[in-house]
Design a protein around this motif. Structure first.
Motif, PDB file in Angstrom:
ATOM      1  N   UNK A  18       0.816  -1.212   0.000  1.00  0.00           N
ATOM      2  CA  UNK A  18       0.000   0.000   0.000  1.00  0.00           C
ATOM      3  C   UNK A  18       0.845   1.254   0.000  1.00  0.00           C
ATOM      4  N   UNK A  19       1.964   1.231   0.725  1.00  0.00           N
ATOM      5  CA  UNK A  19       2.874   2.375   0.720  1.00  0.00           C
ATOM      6  C   UNK A  19       3.440   2.611  -0.680  1.00  0.00           C
ATOM      7  N   UNK A  20       3.778   1.529  -1.384  1.00  0.00           N
ATOM      8  CA  UNK A  20       4.261   1.654  -2.758  1.00  0.00           C
ATOM      9  C   UNK A  20       3.214   2.311  -3.645  1.00  0.00           C
ATOM     10  N   UNK A  21       1.959   1.880  -3.491  1.00  0.00           N
ATOM     11  CA  UNK A  21       0.864   2.445  -4.281  1.00  0.00           C
ATOM     12  C   UNK A  21       0.707   3.939  -4.032  1.00  0.00           C
ATOM     13  N   UNK A  22       0.712   4.356  -2.780  1.00  0.00           N
ATOM     14  CA  UNK A  22       0.479   5.759  -2.464  1.00  0.00           C
ATOM     15  C   UNK A  22       1.672   6.629  -2.818  1.00  0.00           C
ATOM     16  N   UNK A  23       2.878   6.121  -2.665  1.00  0.00           N
ATOM     17  CA  UNK A  23       4.048   6.897  -3.085  1.00  0.00           C
ATOM     18  C   UNK A  23       4.017   7.137  -4.589  1.00  0.00           C
ATOM     19  N   UNK A  24       3.619   6.117  -5.360  1.00  0.00           N
ATOM     20  CA  UNK A  24       3.489   6.293  -6.804  1.00  0.00           C
ATOM     21  C   UNK A  24       2.418   7.304  -7.155  1.00  0.00           C
ATOM     22  N   UNK A  25       1.290   7.275  -6.437  1.00  0.00           N
ATOM     23  CA  UNK A  25       0.220   8.244  -6.677  1.00  0.00           C
ATOM     24  C   UNK A  25       0.668   9.666  -6.386  1.00  0.00           C
ATOM     25  N   UNK A  26       1.371   9.844  -5.272  1.00  0.00           N
ATOM     26  CA  UNK A  26       1.850  11.187  -4.922  1.00  0.00           C
ATOM     27  C   UNK A  26       2.806  11.704  -5.988  1.00  0.00           C
ATOM     28  N   UNK A  27       3.688  10.835  -6.482  1.00  0.00           N
ATOM     29  CA  UNK A  27       4.650  11.253  -7.492  1.00  0.00           C
ATOM     30  C   UNK A  27       3.953  11.630  -8.808  1.00  0.00           C
ATOM     31  N   UNK A  28       3.045  10.774  -9.276  1.00  0.00           N
ATOM     32  CA  UNK A  28       2.376  11.029 -10.560  1.00  0.00           C
ATOM     33  C   UNK A  28       1.465  12.253 -10.465  1.00  0.00           C
ATOM     34  N   UNK A  29       0.642  12.302  -9.420  1.00  0.00           N
ATOM     35  CA  UNK A  29      -0.261  13.436  -9.288  1.00  0.00           C
ATOM     36  C   UNK A  29       0.484  14.729  -9.000  1.00  0.00           C
ATOM     37  N   UNK A  30       1.500  14.656  -8.147  1.00  0.00           N
ATOM     38  CA  UNK A  30       2.255  15.870  -7.838  1.00  0.00           C
ATOM     39  C   UNK A  30       2.906  16.470  -9.074  1.00  0.00           C
ATOM     40  N   UNK A  31       3.568  15.619  -9.852  1.00  0.00           N
ATOM     41  CA  UNK A  31       4.218  16.110 -11.066  1.00  0.00           C
ATOM     42  C   UNK A  31       3.183  16.546 -12.100  1.00  0.00           C
ATOM     43  N   UNK A  32       2.131  15.758 -12.287  1.00  0.00           N
ATOM     44  CA  UNK A  32       1.129  16.083 -13.288  1.00  0.00           C
ATOM     45  C   UNK A  32       0.362  17.349 -12.971  1.00  0.00           C
ATOM     46  N   UNK A  33      -0.055  17.517 -11.703  1.00  0.00           N
ATOM     47  CA  UNK A  33      -0.794  18.719 -11.329  1.00  0.00           C
ATOM     48  C   UNK A  33       0.086  19.950 -11.409  1.00  0.00           C
ATOM     49  N   UNK A  34       1.361  19.802 -11.089  1.00  0.00           N
ATOM     50  CA  UNK A  34       2.267  20.944 -11.188  1.00  0.00           C
ATOM     51  C   UNK A  34       2.427  21.398 -12.635  1.00  0.00           C
ATOM     52  N   UNK A  35       2.540  20.450 -13.558  1.00  0.00           N
ATOM     53  CA  UNK A  35       2.721  20.793 -14.976  1.00  0.00           C
ATOM     54  C   UNK A  35       1.414  21.196 -15.650  1.00  0.00           C
ATOM     55  N   UNK A  36       0.315  20.503 -15.312  1.00  0.00           N
ATOM     56  CA  UNK A  36      -0.988  20.767 -15.938  1.00  0.00           C
ATOM     57  C   UNK A  36      -2.056  20.905 -14.859  1.00  0.00           C
ATOM     58  N   UNK A  37      -2.072  22.025 -14.128  1.00  0.00           N
ATOM     59  CA  UNK A  37      -3.048  22.189 -13.037  1.00  0.00           C
ATOM     60  C   UNK A  37      -4.491  22.256 -13.528  1.00  0.00           C
ATOM     61  N   UNK A  38      -4.692  22.685 -14.790  1.00  0.00           N
ATOM     62  CA  UNK A  38      -6.055  22.778 -15.307  1.00  0.00           C
ATOM     63  C   UNK A  38      -6.703  21.398 -15.451  1.00  0.00           C
ATOM     64  N   UNK A  39      -5.881  20.335 -15.589  1.00  0.00           N
ATOM     65  CA  UNK A  39      -6.433  18.980 -15.666  1.00  0.00           C
ATOM     66  C   UNK A  39      -7.084  18.590 -14.345  1.00  0.00           C
ATOM     67  N   UNK A  40      -6.450  18.952 -13.238  1.00  0.00           N
ATOM     68  CA  UNK A  40      -7.045  18.671 -11.927  1.00  0.00           C
ATOM     69  C   UNK A  40      -8.271  19.541 -11.688  1.00  0.00           C
ATOM     70  N   UNK A  41      -8.276  20.744 -12.250  1.00  0.00           N
ATOM     71  CA  UNK A  41      -9.430  21.630 -12.104  1.00  0.00           C
ATOM     72  C   UNK A  41     -10.685  21.014 -12.695  1.00  0.00           C
ATOM     73  N   UNK A  42     -10.527  20.233 -13.770  1.00  0.00           N
ATOM     74  CA  UNK A  42     -11.678  19.584 -14.392  1.00  0.00           C
ATOM     75  C   UNK A  42     -12.353  18.591 -13.453  1.00  0.00           C
ATOM     76  N   UNK A  43     -11.605  18.114 -12.427  1.00  0.00           N
ATOM     77  CA  UNK A  43     -12.156  17.146 -11.478  1.00  0.00           C
ATOM     78  C   UNK A  43     -12.572  17.814 -10.172  1.00  0.00           C
ATOM     79  N   UNK A  44     -11.665  18.582  -9.567  1.00  0.00           N
ATOM     80  CA  UNK A  44     -11.958  19.141  -8.244  1.00  0.00           C
ATOM     81  C   UNK A  44     -12.541  20.552  -8.276  1.00  0.00           C
ATOM     82  N   UNK A  45     -12.599  21.177  -9.462  1.00  0.00           N
ATOM     83  CA  UNK A  45     -13.200  22.504  -9.647  1.00  0.00           C
ATOM     84  C   UNK A  45     -12.467  23.608  -8.872  1.00  0.00           C
ATOM     85  N   UNK A  46     -11.236  23.360  -8.453  1.00  0.00           N
ATOM     86  CA  UNK A  46     -10.437  24.393  -7.801  1.00  0.00           C
ATOM     87  C   UNK A  46      -9.695  25.207  -8.853  1.00  0.00           C
ATOM     88  N   UNK A  47      -9.319  26.450  -8.538  1.00  0.00           N
ATOM     89  CA  UNK A  47      -8.561  27.257  -9.504  1.00  0.00           C
ATOM     90  C   UNK A  47      -7.232  26.585  -9.845  1.00  0.00           C
TER      91      UNK A  47
END
Length: 389
Positions: free
Chosen positions: A143-172
């Protein structure tokens, strides 16, 4: 008003329980997702979905299938890495691969992965001398492996393309970018923390030595590869137009996967699909449903059927005596607390008959296990009598 809210919370906590509240929250999420799906799909014609499936490029479909196969191959390394982390080196890769594949494919489809996947793991690993505590440790590290991978992928992806996360969470987008940067900082801080000194999680009777710096990087890499292969498979099944970049789709896909995982719905059914449809309104609904159906076929249905077949064949083999587990080598569990009395009976009950027979044989040998205590007593009596004489 605050006193009344606190009384309501105390009542829910004491009478319903935290697990009950989690179950109710899951039902609320599933119900809301089902309502969203109904509103989006009630006018959809079945013929539109069939036409969308017929228009899929066979090469893209085949590529998506092999990408999903690669993702499940990566899942086998979750258990392999966890076994090495807790010191169970005697368990071969083929057993870890069977456990990882079957536990995740069944857990993904049945829901409540921690319990369903843990049960499958225990059934497989108990034949190799592992107990319930060992399986709990494996589940924790995986489970730790799974969550570390999620943090890495989402952290990098949201930093580069924050508008993609906006489509889901509706945050600026600016807020999402800050969240992505914070996630990467947390990940970097964790890696630095485990690199500075040996770290242990748990209590004296139940503890796990966390992987050090280099091993943690391998752990993060396994998680990133798993999620990247799944997102790439979904990307290959997406409609040809309009264009969406792979990183944006990966952010939306991983976020939808986490929502489905948090809902504990079997296969994230309804929640995962609703999140993707809501976040990608620019695509034709019929084509999106066709892509989701193919992804579910490759990622959920086929692996589920295969895992049930493998487990069924294993059970038949166990009854016929073809498959034999191997107990841990002598001294492998020196750090574990001894098992005795009723606990020993329970531990032996979960072992494969071959492991029980081996343990009984070693106990019967003079100088080992309980046989040593029994053989020491007759030798002590003559010595005492000679001393008295």
């Amino acid at each position: 008003m605050g006193v009344q809210n606190s009384r309501v919370w105390v009542f829910l906590r004491d009478r319903v329980g935290l697990h009950g509240l989690g179950f109710i929250a899951s039902l609320v999420v599933i119900g809301f997702a089902s309502l969203v799906l109904y509103r989006m799909l009630h006018n959809l014609k079945f013929s539109d979905v069939v036409d969308a499936l017929a228009q899929k490029d066979p090469r893209h479909v085949a590529t998506a299938f092999f990408l999903v196969a690669g993702a499940y191959l990566t899942l086998t390394f979750y258990d392999w890495f966890a076994l090495r982390t807790i010191g169970k080196h005697h368990v071969p890769y083929r057993v870890a691969a069977l456990s990882g594949f079957c536990s995740y494919s069944i857990g993904h489809n049945v829901g409540f992965t921690v319990f369903t996947g843990g049960s499958v793991r225990y059934r497989i690993y108990s034949a190799w001398g592992l107990g319930a505590i060992d399986v709990a440790k494996i589940c924790f590290v995986a489970g730790l492996t799974f969550w570390l991978g999620n943090i890495a992928v989402l952290g990098l992806g949201i930093t580069l393309h924050p508008e993609a996360a906006t489509a889901v969470d509706q945050l600026p987008p600016a807020v999402n970018r800050i969240i992505g940067i914070l996630a990467l900082c947390v990940l970097a801080g964790y890696i630095a923390w485990v690199s500075a000194a040996p770290r242990t999680i748990g209590r004296s009777s139940w503890f796990v030595h966390l992987p050090r710096g280099r091993s943690t990087l391998v752990q993060v890499g396994i998680g990133i590869l798993d999620l990247s292969l799944c997102a790439a498979a979904m990307y290959m099944l997406m409609p040809a137009s309009p264009y969406i970049d792979p990183v944006s789709l990966a952010v939306i896909f991983v976020t939808a996967t986490l929502l489905g995982f948090a809902s504990h719905a079997p296969g994230g059914l309804g929640v995962f699909d609703a999140a993707l449809l809501v976040a990608l309104p620019q695509f034709d609904t019929g084509e999106m449903v066709g892509a989701l159906l193919l992804f579910r076929l490759f990622y959920y249905i086929i692996p589920f059927a295969l895992s049930l077949t493998l487990l069924g064949a294993r059970e038949l083999g166990l009854r016929a005596g073809r498959f034999k587990g191997v107990p841990p080598p002598a001294g492998a569990d020196a750090a574990e607390p001894p098992v005795s009395g009723v606990s020993a009976g329970r531990h032996a009950a979960g072992m494969h008959p071959a492991a029980k027979h081996s343990a009984a044989a070693s106990a019967a040998k003079p100088g080992t296990g309980q046989g040593a205590k029994l053989s020491a007593k007759p030798a002590a009596k003559p010595a005492a009598k000679r001393a008295a004489e």
